[in-house]
Design an enzyme around this catalytic site. Structure first.
Site, mmCIF file in Angstrom:
data_model
loop_
_atom_site.group_PDB
_atom_site.id
_atom_site.type_symbol
_atom_site.label_atom_id
_atom_site.label_comp_id
_atom_site.label_asym_id
_atom_site.label_seq_id
_atom_site.Cartn_x
_atom_site.Cartn_y
_atom_site.Cartn_z
ATOM 1 N N ARG A 26 23.521 41.440 51.190
ATOM 2 C CA ARG A 26 24.700 41.978 51.883
ATOM 3 C C ARG A 26 24.370 42.449 53.296
ATOM 4 N NH1 ARG A 26 27.443 44.769 46.517
ATOM 5 N NH2 ARG A 26 28.999 43.144 46.156
ATOM 6 N N LYS A 69 30.508 34.472 47.573
ATOM 7 C CA LYS A 69 31.937 34.599 47.872
ATOM 8 C C LYS A 69 32.357 33.695 49.040
ATOM 9 C CE LYS A 69 32.207 39.405 46.156
ATOM 10 N NZ LYS A 69 32.669 40.791 46.462
ATOM 11 N N TYR A 119 38.833 40.253 38.248
ATOM 12 C CA TYR A 119 38.712 41.621 38.753
ATOM 13 C C TYR A 119 39.693 42.585 38.082
ATOM 14 C CZ TYR A 119 35.392 40.631 42.578
ATOM 15 O OH TYR A 119 34.267 40.328 43.319
ATOM 16 N N GLU A 175 32.019 38.207 32.152
ATOM 17 C CA GLU A 175 32.126 37.406 33.380
ATOM 18 C C GLU A 175 31.564 35.998 33.201
ATOM 19 O OE1 GLU A 175 32.055 41.118 36.559
ATOM 20 O OE2 GLU A 175 30.291 39.816 36.417
ATOM 21 N N ARG A 184 21.396 43.019 41.336
ATOM 22 C CA ARG A 184 22.041 44.120 42.069
ATOM 23 C C ARG A 184 21.125 44.626 43.195
ATOM 24 N NH1 ARG A 184 27.564 45.001 41.169
ATOM 25 N NH2 ARG A 184 27.101 46.849 42.411
ATOM 26 N N HIS A 187 28.809 38.630 44.630
ATOM 27 C CA HIS A 187 29.145 39.438 43.452
ATOM 28 C C HIS A 187 27.970 39.397 42.487
ATOM 29 C CE1 HIS A 187 31.255 41.004 39.937
ATOM 30 N NE2 HIS A 187 30.611 40.065 39.265
ATOM 31 N N PHE A 246 42.619 48.298 46.982
ATOM 32 C CA PHE A 246 42.168 47.049 47.602
ATOM 33 C C PHE A 246 42.317 45.829 46.693
ATOM 34 C CE2 PHE A 246 38.426 49.252 45.807
ATOM 35 C CZ PHE A 246 37.920 48.279 44.948
ATOM 36 N N THR A 249 27.464 47.930 48.055
ATOM 37 C CA THR A 249 28.764 47.272 48.216
ATOM 38 C C THR A 249 29.147 47.167 49.696
ATOM 39 O OG1 THR A 249 29.431 48.190 46.083
ATOM 40 C CG2 THR A 249 31.191 47.374 47.516
ATOM 41 N N ASN A 303 31.828 40.971 51.486
ATOM 42 C CA ASN A 303 30.429 41.374 51.349
ATOM 43 C C ASN A 303 29.546 40.324 50.673
ATOM 44 O OD1 ASN A 303 31.411 41.636 48.794
ATOM 45 N ND2 ASN A 303 30.999 43.824 48.578
HETATM 46 P P1 ADP Z 1 30.383 45.665 43.704
HETATM 47 O O1 ADP Z 1 30.792 44.253 44.099
HETATM 48 O O2 ADP Z 1 29.257 46.182 44.551
HETATM 49 O O3 ADP Z 1 30.103 45.800 42.220
HETATM 50 P P2 ADP Z 1 32.929 47.010 43.207
HETATM 51 O O4 ADP Z 1 32.837 46.485 41.811
HETATM 52 O O5 ADP Z 1 33.159 48.470 43.387
HETATM 53 O O6 ADP Z 1 31.625 46.623 44.055
HETATM 54 O O7 ADP Z 1 34.110 46.269 43.987
HETATM 55 C C1 ADP Z 1 34.361 44.894 43.776
HETATM 56 C C2 ADP Z 1 34.606 44.241 45.118
HETATM 57 O O8 ADP Z 1 35.802 44.796 45.692
HETATM 58 C C3 ADP Z 1 33.531 44.511 46.176
HETATM 59 O O9 ADP Z 1 32.417 43.658 46.069
HETATM 60 C C4 ADP Z 1 34.288 44.276 47.467
HETATM 61 O O10 ADP Z 1 34.467 42.887 47.757
HETATM 62 C C5 ADP Z 1 35.661 44.873 47.109
HETATM 63 N N1 ADP Z 1 35.753 46.291 47.487
HETATM 64 C C6 ADP Z 1 35.122 47.352 46.914
HETATM 65 N N2 ADP Z 1 35.449 48.506 47.503
HETATM 66 C C7 ADP Z 1 36.340 48.193 48.479
HETATM 67 C C8 ADP Z 1 37.071 48.946 49.451
HETATM 68 N N3 ADP Z 1 36.943 50.281 49.527
HETATM 69 N N4 ADP Z 1 37.888 48.280 50.294
HETATM 70 C C9 ADP Z 1 38.024 46.937 50.219
HETATM 71 N N5 ADP Z 1 37.381 46.156 49.329
HETATM 72 C C10 ADP Z 1 36.534 46.765 48.472
HETATM 73 MG MG MG Z 2 31.417 45.538 40.620
#
Ligand code: ADP
Ligand code: MG
Length: 139
Positions: A103, A10, A50, A127, A86, A116, A58, A92, A113
């Site tokens: 991370r 990212k 997304y 994707e 993962r 992805h 968010f 996350t 973070n």
């Molecule tokens: P992951 O990337 O671990 O699969 P998610 O799919 O739940 O997590 O979320 C997608 C992305 O959205 C996260 O990687 C992060 O950048 C952002 N994100 C997730 N939860 C939050 C939150 N509570 N507040 C702000 N950004 C978030």
């Molecule tokens: Mg995800």
């Protein structure tokens, strides 16, 4: 079973000069890059990627972040690539990520973070196809 997953380094991690470290982790774990590009997503492109999160509070902030600068988008191939990536990524929220994960090393907070990774075979198929035509993927 050898499979493919989509990974993104990212914009926060690109700004922190962590591209090399992150790709090194993929390769050392047996995840081979079979497609890769550096690109700055437009906001609509980030929103399409997304779309599954569009009802989340968010969502707008996430898409602004993802389109804030260049990111590295890759297809990784290897045994259990989706799960393995993962595990390399960690939780996350970097504050909750295990020691030794990407991370933990490079994430700033739950939004910024660093990386992805696809979370299931169906997600990976969507994707990968979102960013790469088949002819740009090596095998
Ligand atoms: P992951 O990337 O671990 O699969 P998610 O799919 O739940 O997590 O979320 C997608 C992305 O959205 C996260 O990687 C992060 O950048 C952002 N994100 C997730 N939860 C939050 C939150 N509570 N507040 C702000 N950004 C978030
Ligand atoms: Mg995800």
């Amino acid at each position: 079973m050898s499979e493919r997953t989509l990974a993104i380094i990212k914009p926060d991690a690109v700004k922190k000069h962590a591209i090399g470290d992150i790709i090194n982790r993929y390769e050392k774990a047996g995840l081979k890059p079979v497609a890769m590009k550096l690109m700055r997503m437009s906001k609509p492109v980030a929103e399409g990627f997304y779309a599954v999160h569009k009802a989340r509070p968010f969502f707008d902030s996430l898409c602004t972040f993802m389109s804030s600068g260049p990111a590295v988008v890759l297809v990784l191939q290897g045994e259990n690539a989706i799960k393995k990536n993962r595990e390399l990524m960690g939780a996350t929220d970097p504050a909750k990520a295990d020691a030794g994960t990407i991370r933990k090393a490079h994430g700033t907070n739950i939004e910024f973070n660093a990386v992805h990774g696809s979370d299931s075979p169906d997600t990976a198929t969507f994707e990968i196809g979102y960013f790469f035509p088949g002819m740009e993927i090596f095998s």
